[in-house]
Design an enzyme around this catalytic site. Sequence first.
Site, PDB file in Angstrom:
ATOM      1  N   ASP A 156       0.860  -1.194   0.000  1.00 20.82           N
ATOM      2  CA  ASP A 156       0.000   0.000   0.000  1.00 20.82           C
ATOM      3  C   ASP A 156       0.898   1.246   0.000  1.00 20.82           C
ATOM      4  O   ASP A 156       2.096   1.158   0.278  1.00 20.82           O
ATOM      5  CB  ASP A 156      -0.907   0.011   1.251  1.00 20.82           C
TER       6      ASP A 156
ATOM      7  N   GLY B 242      -2.712   9.443  -3.796  1.00 20.24           N
ATOM      8  CA  GLY B 242      -3.911   9.952  -4.471  1.00 20.24           C
ATOM      9  C   GLY B 242      -3.785  11.341  -5.060  1.00 20.24           C
ATOM     10  O   GLY B 242      -4.597  11.741  -5.888  1.00 20.24           O
TER      11      GLY B 242
ATOM     12  N   CYS C 283      -4.385  -1.284  -2.076  1.00 20.96           N
ATOM     13  CA  CYS C 283      -4.505   0.154  -2.291  1.00 20.96           C
ATOM     14  C   CYS C 283      -5.374   0.350  -3.523  1.00 20.96           C
ATOM     15  O   CYS C 283      -5.006  -0.141  -4.610  1.00 20.96           O
ATOM     16  CB  CYS C 283      -3.105   0.726  -2.521  1.00 20.96           C
TER      17      CYS C 283
ATOM     18  N   THR D 200      -5.952   3.082  -5.116  1.00 22.83           N
ATOM     19  CA  THR D 200      -5.325   4.025  -6.037  1.00 22.83           C
ATOM     20  C   THR D 200      -4.287   3.306  -6.907  1.00 22.83           C
ATOM     21  O   THR D 200      -4.289   3.429  -8.135  1.00 22.83           O
ATOM     22  CB  THR D 200      -4.673   5.171  -5.239  1.00 22.83           C
TER      23      THR D 200
ATOM     24  N   CYS E  92     -11.091   3.386  -0.387  1.00 23.55           N
ATOM     25  CA  CYS E  92      -9.669   3.620  -0.120  1.00 23.55           C
ATOM     26  C   CYS E  92      -9.378   2.892   1.186  1.00 23.55           C
ATOM     27  O   CYS E  92     -10.128   3.052   2.163  1.00 23.55           O
ATOM     28  CB  CYS E  92      -9.392   5.115   0.024  1.00 23.55           C
TER      29      CYS E  92
HETATM   30  N1  DGL Z   1      -4.727   3.253   0.618  1.00 26.87           N
HETATM   31  C1  DGL Z   1      -4.740   4.002  -0.636  1.00 26.87           C
HETATM   32  C2  DGL Z   1      -6.017   3.647  -1.402  1.00 26.87           C
HETATM   33  O1  DGL Z   1      -6.659   2.651  -1.093  1.00 26.87           O
HETATM   34  C3  DGL Z   1      -4.508   5.454  -0.302  1.00 26.87           C
HETATM   35  C4  DGL Z   1      -4.014   6.262  -1.418  1.00 26.87           C
HETATM   36  C5  DGL Z   1      -3.153   7.453  -1.079  1.00 26.87           C
HETATM   37  O2  DGL Z   1      -2.018   7.217  -0.645  1.00 26.87           O
HETATM   38  O3  DGL Z   1      -3.604   8.567  -1.366  1.00 26.87           O
HETATM   39  O4  DGL Z   1      -6.378   4.296  -2.355  1.00 26.87           O
END
Ligand code: DGL
Length: 253
Positions: free
Chosen positions: A7, A40, A70, A72, A180
């Site tokens: 992640d 993101g 993750c 994203t 997220c």
């Molecule tokens: N855990 C990431 C997701 O599920 C977070 C993304 C980020 O770092 O902005 O999208």
Amino acid sequence: MHIAFFDSGVGGLTVLHEAIQRMPGERFIYFGDSHHAPYGTKTREEITELVFRACAFLAEKKLKALVVACNTATSVAVKALRDTYDFPIIGMEPAIKPAVESSDDKRVLVCATDLTLKEEKLDRLVQDLNAGDKVDYLSLQGLVLLAERFQLDAPETEAYLRHQLSGIPWSRYHAIVLGCTHFIYFREQIRRLIAPHVRILDGNRGTVNNLMTRVHPESSPEKKEIQYFISGQQADAGHFDKYLDYLTAMQAL
Ligand code: DGL
């Protein structure tokens, strides 16, 4: 052989937490790219480079499977990763399908990062479900850094969520989708700010279901083993374990 979870930071621990409970005896590696969080707000190109750098590091370990925990990173890079590596790669999908299917007339609010909301993958998912006229979107990008700083119950968090969620006409909605993995830590805080009839859904269970169909379970459960890395450096377990403990406490509520 290990199952790796990846992640941008601590969000994927919410998926790992589910996997630990349902797959005892597995050996896990967790890679949080916290030095580069949040993803993101970055460009596709920047995220692709970071994800491939992390995966090159992880691929040197013997992997049974990789979970891109993750949303994203999944939106941007999961297809290219699958074209590159031959171990199973499991991505995240926002739980829009169960949300849309559980009501005929009310709307669904999908919360995700700035980038996930811009990506074609999300549009395609909604179009395939024929749900374009039932779904609204809200970025809760600010929660990512609040989670990274372990400000899970902090007054700033409450103020941020109150600002984002007040003014939404909840009587028109029947579900909110947490798209997220960082947002899962805030489920109880969100619960307190929305109408009681609104269901809160996420994709974590579905992701672990997929993982379980792709790997052969270890036959002899042994003591839980997790190796932690932050952006490629071996990390102190205490930093991540406190998030897993927080999730266990949330579950007991
Ligand atoms: N855990 C990431 C997701 O599920 C977070 C993304 C980020 O770092 O902005 O999208």
